[in-house]
Design a protein around this motif. Structure first.
Motif, short mmCIF file in Angstrom:
data_model
loop_
_atom_site.label_atom_id
_atom_site.label_comp_id
_atom_site.label_asym_id
_atom_site.label_seq_id
_atom_site.Cartn_x
_atom_site.Cartn_y
_atom_site.Cartn_z
N ARG A 53 35.52 38.44 27.78
CA ARG A 53 34.74 37.40 27.12
C ARG A 53 35.70 36.54 26.32
NH1 ARG A 53 29.39 36.89 25.39
NH2 ARG A 53 28.76 38.90 26.20
N TYR A 54 35.79 35.26 26.67
CA TYR A 54 36.65 34.37 25.90
C TYR A 54 35.96 34.05 24.59
CZ TYR A 54 39.40 33.48 30.12
OH TYR A 54 40.19 33.61 31.21
N PRO A 55 36.75 33.85 23.54
CA PRO A 55 36.12 33.43 22.30
C PRO A 55 35.40 32.09 22.55
CG PRO A 55 38.53 33.37 22.12
CD PRO A 55 38.21 33.95 23.45
N LYS A 56 34.34 31.87 21.84
CA LYS A 56 33.61 30.60 21.90
C LYS A 56 32.85 30.40 23.22
CE LYS A 56 37.17 28.08 20.73
NZ LYS A 56 37.99 26.86 20.64
N SER A 57 32.75 31.42 24.08
CA SER A 57 31.98 31.17 25.30
C SER A 57 30.74 32.08 25.33
CB SER A 57 32.84 31.36 26.54
OG SER A 57 32.80 32.70 26.98
N ARG A 58 29.69 31.57 25.90
CA ARG A 58 28.39 32.25 25.83
C ARG A 58 28.38 33.52 26.67
NH1 ARG A 58 25.34 29.75 28.71
NH2 ARG A 58 26.83 28.21 29.42
N ARG A 59 28.80 33.35 27.95
CA ARG A 59 28.72 34.52 28.82
C ARG A 59 30.13 35.01 29.17
NH1 ARG A 59 30.25 33.52 33.72
NH2 ARG A 59 30.40 31.37 34.45
N GLY A 82 34.09 28.77 38.20
CA GLY A 82 33.68 29.43 36.97
C GLY A 82 33.23 30.86 37.16
N SER A 83 33.42 31.41 38.36
CA SER A 83 32.92 32.77 38.60
C SER A 83 33.90 33.83 38.07
CB SER A 83 32.68 32.98 40.09
OG SER A 83 33.85 32.66 40.82
N GLY A 84 35.11 33.41 37.69
CA GLY A 84 36.02 34.36 37.06
C GLY A 84 37.24 34.72 37.89
N LYS A 85 37.52 33.98 38.95
CA LYS A 85 38.64 34.32 39.83
C LYS A 85 39.99 34.19 39.09
CE LYS A 85 37.54 31.06 42.78
NZ LYS A 85 36.33 30.47 42.14
N SER A 86 40.16 33.06 38.44
CA SER A 86 41.44 32.85 37.74
C SER A 86 41.57 33.81 36.58
CB SER A 86 41.53 31.42 37.24
OG SER A 86 41.50 30.52 38.32
N MET A 247 40.65 34.43 58.58
CA MET A 247 41.56 35.55 58.35
C MET A 247 40.89 36.91 58.56
SD MET A 247 44.69 34.50 57.41
CE MET A 247 45.40 35.73 56.33
N ARG A 248 39.61 36.98 58.29
CA ARG A 248 38.88 38.24 58.44
C ARG A 248 39.57 39.39 57.69
NH1 ARG A 248 34.02 38.81 61.23
NH2 ARG A 248 33.47 36.70 61.81
N ARG A 249 39.74 39.20 56.41
CA ARG A 249 40.30 40.25 55.58
C ARG A 249 39.25 40.69 54.59
NH1 ARG A 249 45.61 41.59 56.03
NH2 ARG A 249 46.57 40.46 57.73
N ARG A 250 39.63 41.62 53.73
CA ARG A 250 38.68 42.09 52.74
C ARG A 250 38.28 40.93 51.83
NH1 ARG A 250 40.18 46.39 48.00
NH2 ARG A 250 38.18 46.35 46.90
N VAL A 251 37.00 40.85 51.53
CA VAL A 251 36.49 39.78 50.68
C VAL A 251 35.75 40.38 49.49
CG1 VAL A 251 34.86 37.88 50.50
CG2 VAL A 251 36.29 38.08 52.53
N VAL A 252 36.15 39.99 48.28
CA VAL A 252 35.41 40.39 47.08
C VAL A 252 34.79 39.12 46.52
CG1 VAL A 252 35.55 41.36 44.77
CG2 VAL A 252 36.99 42.29 46.59
N GLU A 253 33.47 39.08 46.45
CA GLU A 253 32.82 37.87 45.99
C GLU A 253 32.36 38.04 44.55
OE1 GLU A 253 29.75 36.38 48.51
OE2 GLU A 253 29.30 34.68 47.19
N LEU A 254 32.71 37.07 43.74
CA LEU A 254 32.31 37.08 42.33
C LEU A 254 31.24 36.02 42.11
CD1 LEU A 254 35.82 37.17 40.60
CD2 LEU A 254 34.19 39.06 40.76
N ASP A 255 30.32 36.34 41.22
CA ASP A 255 29.37 35.32 40.81
C ASP A 255 29.09 35.52 39.33
OD1 ASP A 255 27.60 33.19 41.00
OD2 ASP A 255 25.90 34.54 41.28
N ARG A 256 29.37 34.50 38.55
CA ARG A 256 29.21 34.56 37.10
C ARG A 256 29.82 35.85 36.53
NH1 ARG A 256 23.07 33.12 37.17
NH2 ARG A 256 23.51 33.29 39.37
N GLY A 257 31.03 36.16 37.02
CA GLY A 257 31.77 37.27 36.44
C GLY A 257 31.42 38.64 37.00
N ARG A 258 30.45 38.72 37.95
CA ARG A 258 30.09 40.04 38.49
C ARG A 258 30.50 40.11 39.96
NH1 ARG A 258 26.79 43.56 36.89
NH2 ARG A 258 26.23 43.61 34.68
#
Ligand SMILES: Nc1ncnc2c1ncn2[C@@H]1O[C@H](COP(=O)(O)OP(=O)(O)OP(=O)(O)O)[C@@H](O)[C@H]1O
Ligand SMILES: [Mg+2]
Lengths: 269, 294
Positions: A53-59, A82-86, A247-258
């Motif tokens: 959780r970054y300071p100053k951010s809601r979620r 904004g899903s949290g990849k970086s 590429m058909r490799r493993r995929v991890v999908e994030l959405d709003r940090g989950r």
């Protein structure tokens, strides 16, 4: 098409690498027992219930994420902006610390890692970005050499290794070009050469094709694939559906940090 | 190779931001000159105090109408006072006038204005322990024939408090200038870190050690500090040539204050250099702790 792409790169890539690897340039595992252990039995990357959780951010940018990445894997992290990849990548580099949960990279618990040990961690991680991050006043060769100089490599080693890695990424003859004299794809190749020249355990790539056209993107992906086939774990954040599907490799999908999907040989969605 | 790399980075850094570097170096230089001058004065005062204490005489001035008998009695008392007195000598009116003429031989007008018999005769007493001055004064102030007890100690202590004031002012200004120098060093480091932020971020990304990232900046600050110290030292040397041995020579040649020695000034150089390097290095390091995070 994508599968063919990967296959065709396999043969050529591996052959190229086998010839390329000289004995003293090979990755040499740290003799310390924890590291040796980590190479054999522990995932290269693990996250256990990690929230950020970054300071100053809601979620939270990352919300209770648990994933493991094995040595030698190629994993896409996908998700909308904004899903949290970086954020995930910054945690692995120890540029950020998690609000809760445990991150380990190459057997090191980043939560208890003393700050003077962070450079050692980063020497075992290579990283490329969407914006290349090259030094504009240095040629390709100098950009790669800089990364070696500042970690104290000797001049003979640098002189031998830099041309090798530049030809590996397909930049023979362009060693003396400045970034402004290179195409986007070529600049990204320099960045990859710089990230890979130390033979890192893990290569992190945050939208490495984000600034490139589709054809150039595919070439960069071939390069990353070849690097992966040397045993280097590759973690790539992207929202380029085309590439993921090919590429058909493993995929991890994030959405709003989950994590909402973690699929072997996955597609974009 | 690394040393060369780090050094050339530091020099380039200083050159990239010349105006700021010059301001930083000059402020550092002024601060260090004043610090050095204050230090020299301090050492001087301590030495002078010790030397003068041994020499200081207490003077028992006699009434003009004091007779021979009173004088002899007083002399006996003083000579037998083995608790306080080490040595007694008598100075007649004539001798006092001679000494006065000798002391002010450079101001004949002033000497002419004073009558030969205007100066009182006195006993000049050297004390066993100079600190017992007031004991002696109390004991003899009301003796027959004594008009006044006086001591060079009073003059000397006035002189000392004057020099002390000069010294303290010098130190105060040195401290203020020092603070200004620190702020400038901090600012220069920030600017340098900003202008090299690309390099720094890549260095950190590829795992350069903290020392390796910070050393060029710290060297840059220390080098500026060192140049400042050199200029400051030069300032002290010029001060010695033009003030101590020049304009202010009469004060020093009165013999009361020993002249500031060349050896002291030479010794100040390395001290200033050390202070400058240490302080600017530490300032650089702590600035970087804020601006170049891991
Ligand atoms: N330094 C920061 N301070 C505060 N909030 C941040 C910071 N960095 C990221 N965030 C927030 O965290 C969330 C995740 O950001 P992150 O950069 O990880 O997303 P992303 O998946 O990489 O997005 P994109 O695909 O656009 O690059 C976003 O809501 C963002 O606003
Ligand atoms: Mg991102």
């Amino acid at each position: 098409m994508g599968a063919r792409c990967a296959k065709s790169s396999l043969g050529a890539g591996c052959a190229g690498f086998a010839g390329f690897r000289s004995p003293d340039f090979r990755f040499q595992p740290d003799p310390s027992p924890t590291r040796a252990l980590s190479l054999e039995s522990i995932d290269v990357i693990t996250l256990e219930s990690v929230s950020k959780r970054y300071p100053k951010s809601r979620r939270p940018a990352l919300d209770d994420v648990s994933v493991g990445v094995d040595k030698g894997e190629f994993v896409f992290f996908i998700g909308p902006s904004g899903s949290g990849k970086s954020t995930f990548i910054r945690l692995l580099l120890r540029e950020e610390i998690p609000t809760s949960g445990k991150v380990t990279v190459a057997g090191r618990d980043l939560g208890t890692l003393r700050s003077w040990r962070i450079p050692q961690l980063r020497r075992s991680i290579g990283c490329v970005f969407q914006d290349f991050r090259l030094l504009p006043n240095k040629t390709s060769a100098e950009n790669v050499a800089f990364a070696l100089e500042v970690i104290g490599k000797t001049r003979p080693v640098i002189r031998r290794v830099v041309p090798e890695v530049l030809s590996l990424v397909g930049l023979e003859g362009k060693e003396n070009r400045y970034p402004s004299e290179l195409s986007g794809g070529e600049q990204q190749r320099v960045a990859i050469a710089r990230a890979f020249v130390n033979r890192p355990l893990v290569l992190l790539a945050d939208e490495p094709t984000g600034n490139l056209d589709p054809d150039t993107s595919i070439e960069i992906m071939r390069l990353l694939d070849r690097i992966n086939r040397t045993g280097t774990t590759v973690v790539m954040a992207t929202h380029d559906a085309n590439i993921v599907n090919q590429m058909r490799r493993r995929v991890v999908e994030l959405d709003r940090g989950r994590v909402i999907r973690d699929q072997h040989r996955g597609v974009y969605g | 190779m690394r040393a060369k790399f780090v050094l050339s980075e530091a020099l380039t850094g200083l050159w990239r931001n010349v105006t700021m570097s010059v301001a930083m170096i000059l402020t550092t230089a002024i601060s260090l000159t004043l610090l050095g001058a204050g230090g020299l004065l301090y050492v001087q005062i301590q030495e002078t105090k010790d030397v003068l204490r041994g020499k200081v005489e207490v003077m028992l001035f006699l009434n003009d109408d004091a007779n021979e008998q009173q004088r002899q009695t007083l002399k006996q008392r003083l000579e037998n006072d083995h608790q306080l007195v080490r040595d007694v000598s008598f100075e007649s009116k004539e001798q006092a006038y001679e000494r006065f003429k000798e002391l002010f031989r450079n101001s004949p007008d002033f000497v002419h204005g004073v009558q030969p018999d205007a100066l009182p005769a006195s006993f000049r007493v050297k004390l066993l322990d100079p600190k017992d001055y007031s004991d002696l004064a109390n004991k003899y102030r009301s003796a027959d024939g004594v008009s006044r007890v006086s001591s060079q100690q009073e003059v000397v202590s006035q002189l000392f408090s004057m020099i002390d004031a000069v010294k303290n002012t010098t130190f105060a200004v040195a401290v203020l200038q020092g603070i200004a120098a620190l702020l400038l060093i901090g600012n220069t480091i920030q600017v340098a870190a900003y202008s090299r932020r690309r390099e720094v971020s890549i260095m950190k990304l590829v795992g350069a050690s903290n020392w390796y990232v910070r050393l060029p900046f710290i060297l840059e600050a220390s080098m500026a500090g060192l140049i400042g110290a050199a200029i400051g030292w030069l300032g002290l040397i010029l001060g010695k040539v033009f003030l101590v041995d020049g304009a202010l020579k009469p004060i020093f040649s009165s013999g009361l204050i020993p002249i500031i020695q060349w050896s002291d000034i030479l010794l100040t150089g390395p001290i200033l250099a050390f202070i400058a390097i240490a302080i600017s290095g530490i300032t650089g390091w702590s600035t970087l702790r804020f601006y170049v995070k891991v």
